[in-house]
Design a protein around this motif. Sequence first.
Motif, PDB file in Angstrom:
ATOM      1  N   LEU A  11       0.862  -1.179   0.000  1.00  0.00           N
ATOM      2  CA  LEU A  11       0.000   0.000   0.000  1.00  0.00           C
ATOM      3  C   LEU A  11       0.897   1.228   0.000  1.00  0.00           C
ATOM      4  CD1 LEU A  11      -2.756  -1.027   2.595  1.00  0.00           C
ATOM      5  CD2 LEU A  11      -2.964  -0.947   0.109  1.00  0.00           C
ATOM      6  N   GLU A  44      -2.942   3.050  -1.651  1.00  0.00           N
ATOM      7  CA  GLU A  44      -3.626   2.089  -2.501  1.00  0.00           C
ATOM      8  C   GLU A  44      -2.643   1.021  -2.946  1.00  0.00           C
ATOM      9  OE1 GLU A  44      -5.178   4.082  -5.890  1.00  0.00           O
ATOM     10  OE2 GLU A  44      -3.264   4.987  -6.448  1.00  0.00           O
ATOM     11  N   THR A  45      -3.194  -0.100  -3.404  1.00  0.00           N
ATOM     12  CA  THR A  45      -2.357  -1.232  -3.801  1.00  0.00           C
ATOM     13  C   THR A  45      -1.431  -0.827  -4.942  1.00  0.00           C
ATOM     14  OG1 THR A  45      -4.141  -2.735  -3.175  1.00  0.00           O
ATOM     15  CG2 THR A  45      -2.374  -3.628  -4.543  1.00  0.00           C
TER      16      THR A  45
END
Length: 718
Positions: A98, A109-110
């Motif tokens: 992340l 976010e990924t």
Amino acid sequence: MHSELSLIEQMRSGKLWDIPGGIHPPERKSLSNTNPIDIAPLSPIYYVPIKQHIGNEGDLIVSVGDRVLAGQPLTNPKEGLSLPVHAPTSGLIKDIILHVSAHPSGIPETTVVLESDGENIAIANQPIPDWQNKPNSELIAHLKSMGIAGLGGAGFPTYIKANPTKNVELLIINAVECEPYITADDVLMRHYAQEIIQGIEVLQHMVKPELVVIAIEDNKPEAISAIEKVIVDHKHIEVRVVPTKYPSGGEKQLIQILTGLEVPNQSIPADIGIVMQNIGTCFAIKKAVIDGEALIERVVTITGESISRPQNLWVKLGAPISDLLTHCGLVPEQDQRLIMGGPMMGFNIMDIMMPVVKSTNCILAPSEYLLPSRGVEQACIRCSLCADACPVNLLPQQLLWFSKAKDHDKLEEYNLADCIECGVCSYVCPSQIPLVQYYRTSKVEIKQAKEDKIKSDKAKERFEARQERLERDKQARLQRHKESAEKRKKALEKDNSAKDKIAAALARAKAKKNELAGTTTEVENKTSEANIPEVKTTDTQDRVAAAIARAKAKKQQAALNSDETKPDKTRTDDTKPKDIKAKGTEVVEEKVQTAEQAKKDKVAAAIARAKAKKLKEAVEPAVANVEEKEQTSDPVSAEQVKKDKVAAAIARAKAKKLKETNETEPKTDNTSSESIVPPVSEQMSTDSKTPEQIKKDKVAAAIARAKAKKQKDQGEQK
């Protein structure tokens, strides 16, 4: 007679319209548009977010430790709005974590962490050389697999716009680039005009419009000249030069300027026969279809007064901003601000490791003097400048109040969704109110509330469906049971042996019930005998009689204990009691029975025999009555029959005890017979007895049995 011009006729006439509001901020484009596009050096580490577009993120198809090549897919797109992302260069997948996102919130976010090997080896290109002969479905699938998204800022998947569901009359190519400082589209048109037109031809083949218009602001003369040179032989492609005004580059605003039409509320341009694409997206389409290259890089403007070498760079997606600032020579001021995007619609960079994504068109490092940071928010003075400058004719002041109050219904009523977040209202506000920030926050809250409501509604539907299913199952079970019962009933009507079995079972149950009733009666009798002193009734007469009986029994027992020998019946002398001391421990008082006392005893015995005879006469009809009730067909409750049986049993027991007493006891009993057996009239006067009378009979019988036992013990001692 003059007829109304069609949309294409209006466009060919060259007429332009204006939009409401708008502003003319300082452009400051000359900082970066004087030099050709350079290539950013390879970064050691790339941070590639798996979602860089509007819609759903794809599914990862790589793992930590995998080696990848430039252009190799890292994800597979999902159903709906979804695009894959590709490796920007060759190297090793070091991690999947992340990481800070390229978003105003900076929410992690990924992200795929790619360690570059420095060789930049790419996979083989996948062009479609004869694309003119391919069906739209194949071209659309190709654009999707290449990850092509709108490069104007929204990041909308291009394959959706390239496959309209309605007839398209006009295809608009947006090259306005109206925001200050940004020059990425300007220099792209200057140096890659031919490639851009090739991408427009692919769109023409897919969308099939009647006319293509390239809209360019009048502050880009070099770009206008370059594009006009390459469209000389394209009769269906035209250039429209529009006045410089912010935000004329907005989709709905540019349509209004070119056609005079307004896109209806909650509608898209395709609803009125228009499709719009960004000029940079056209270049990416050419690279994907004709060259067979995925979208892994784009032009980014690195500019601002704090940048020593402002310029436009070909930047690979996923490159950290820190590497670009270092390459262009950032000379930071104290409290230096960094902005991703332009000064109007951009957002502050929270972390210099934030990556470049498909919608990143500018990295801005302005000076505090020329672009001062926002001051302290003050109260609204209701000057109406925000309403005058709004290009969408909204009411920013009211929207601010509703945003602060979180009144989502009012925000929707006042068309917050139509806000294009251009930042004009914040720019002109003298009270330094960050209006756009309030609107963005409210939009997110409304979206989240709607998603929560959808989830809640779905959960409610699932619950109600489950309840209905359970109710259906219950009714089905009941119906099956009913049908089974009906089948059994019909079977019994046909099969007499089954009836006999049921009758036998009922007979056995009745016999067992009678046996249990007899056992209960015996237990009740024994319990009554064992608890004579504790007998209590609700009737005053019965309590008094019981007390008298206990007193007489106690007196008689004391007399028996004091007699050492049986007195002579013929003794008539008046002998006085003597006190006898048993070795100093016990004093026994002798009582002499007088002739008068013997006479009383005889009378009491005679009375007892008479009462026994009367009791017997009363018992026999009661027993007969009970037996008659059992045999008769009259409806008598099982409870009443049981009570009658108990009363009859008690009466028989009393008669038997009284008879035995009269036969075995001597007639010199000094206990009054009146206290032994209650009058027959009090025990059983009629054939049918009430529950309370039965209770009285039980108490009287218990007292009689106790007295009889005491008398028997006394006789044995004598």
